[in-house]
Design an enzyme around this catalytic site. Structure first.
Site, mmCIF file in Angstrom:
data_model
loop_
_atom_site.group_PDB
_atom_site.id
_atom_site.type_symbol
_atom_site.label_atom_id
_atom_site.label_comp_id
_atom_site.label_asym_id
_atom_site.label_seq_id
_atom_site.Cartn_x
_atom_site.Cartn_y
_atom_site.Cartn_z
ATOM 1 N N HIS A 53 0.784 -0.992 0.009
ATOM 2 C CA HIS A 53 0.011 0.057 -0.011
ATOM 3 C C HIS A 53 0.852 1.212 -0.027
ATOM 4 C CE1 HIS A 53 0.990 0.645 4.060
ATOM 5 N NE2 HIS A 53 0.577 -0.417 4.333
HETATM 6 P P1 TYD Z 1 -1.491 -2.727 7.407
HETATM 7 O O1 TYD Z 1 -0.987 -1.204 7.612
HETATM 8 O O2 TYD Z 1 -2.151 -2.900 5.888
HETATM 9 O O3 TYD Z 1 -0.435 -3.602 7.748
HETATM 10 P P2 TYD Z 1 0.861 -3.891 6.924
HETATM 11 O O4 TYD Z 1 1.299 -2.751 6.017
HETATM 12 O O5 TYD Z 1 1.855 -4.142 8.070
HETATM 13 O O6 TYD Z 1 0.801 -5.024 6.133
HETATM 14 O O7 TYD Z 1 -2.708 -2.789 8.567
HETATM 15 C C1 TYD Z 1 -3.032 -4.084 8.742
HETATM 16 C C2 TYD Z 1 -4.466 -4.049 9.643
HETATM 17 O O8 TYD Z 1 -4.289 -3.587 10.851
HETATM 18 C C3 TYD Z 1 -5.432 -3.099 8.880
HETATM 19 O O9 TYD Z 1 -6.660 -4.008 8.975
HETATM 20 C C4 TYD Z 1 -5.523 -2.012 9.636
HETATM 21 C C5 TYD Z 1 -4.942 -2.234 11.096
HETATM 22 N N1 TYD Z 1 -4.269 -1.410 11.855
HETATM 23 C C6 TYD Z 1 -4.848 -0.448 12.448
HETATM 24 O O10 TYD Z 1 -6.017 -0.777 13.003
HETATM 25 N N2 TYD Z 1 -4.095 0.563 13.125
HETATM 26 C C7 TYD Z 1 -2.919 0.868 12.911
HETATM 27 O O11 TYD Z 1 -2.290 1.870 13.317
HETATM 28 C C8 TYD Z 1 -2.450 0.076 11.714
HETATM 29 C C9 TYD Z 1 -0.650 0.346 11.461
HETATM 30 C C10 TYD Z 1 -3.130 -0.854 11.336
#
Ligand code: TYD
Length: 140
Positions: A53
């Site tokens: 992302h």
């Molecule tokens: P995401 O940022 O997509 O994870 P990564 O980049 O590590 O793969 O986040 C994964 C899930 O966690 C998503 O459903 C949103 C949740 N999340 C929160 O609720 N709060 C946060 O601060 C973060 C970073 C993620």
């Protein structure tokens, strides 16, 4: 608008003595933004990939608090890979950069210092949408 060459490894420095090291992170001193949120990735299974992302506004400092992993940054034109394995260094990710995270070592901890609170509407989760956003807004 930023490109991958604006995303750099930053030396956080450390207080060293024979009983171990301390690295200190302070708003607007060795972190160039106000830290609004701290989170960390851990218990990542071997072979798992994360990320996938971009963000419109968020900037982050990424620290390998333990172990190692690789961030692949992409600005829609160029890619650059960063292998992180040193808790006294951070990767500064600017806004508008796509990231993939791979190669987590066993027991690794990916510490993230973020410039904004969590806001799903700041995410760009579709790569084609990301490319369109970059093409519409950025002169690389
Ligand atoms: P995401 O940022 O997509 O994870 P990564 O980049 O590590 O793969 O986040 C994964 C899930 O966690 C998503 O459903 C949103 C949740 N999340 C929160 O609720 N709060 C946060 O601060 C973060 C970073 C993620």
């Amino acid at each position: 608008m930023y490109n991958v060459w604006d995303c750099k490894i930053v030396d956080l420095s450390k207080v060293h003595n024979e009983a171990g090291n301390i690295t200190v992170l302070e708003n607007n001193k060795n972190i160039p933004f106000d830290i609004k949120r701290i989170y960390y990735l851990y218990d990542v299974p071997m072979g798992a990939d994360r990320g996938g992302h971009g963000h419109y506004d968020l900037q982050q400092y990424i620290v390998a608090a333990s172990g190692s992993f690789t961030f692949v940054l992409d600005d829609g034109v160029n890619k650059n890979e960063f292998f992180l394995n040193d808790p006294s260094k951070a990767l500064h990710i600017q806004p508008g950069i796509w990231r993939e995270i791979k190669g987590f070592s066993s027991g690794s901890i990916c510490l993230v210092l973020a410039s904004h609170e969590y806001n799903e509407s700041d995410y760009i989760r579709d790569y084609d949408e990301f490319i369109k956003y970059k093409n519409d807004t950025q002169i690389i």
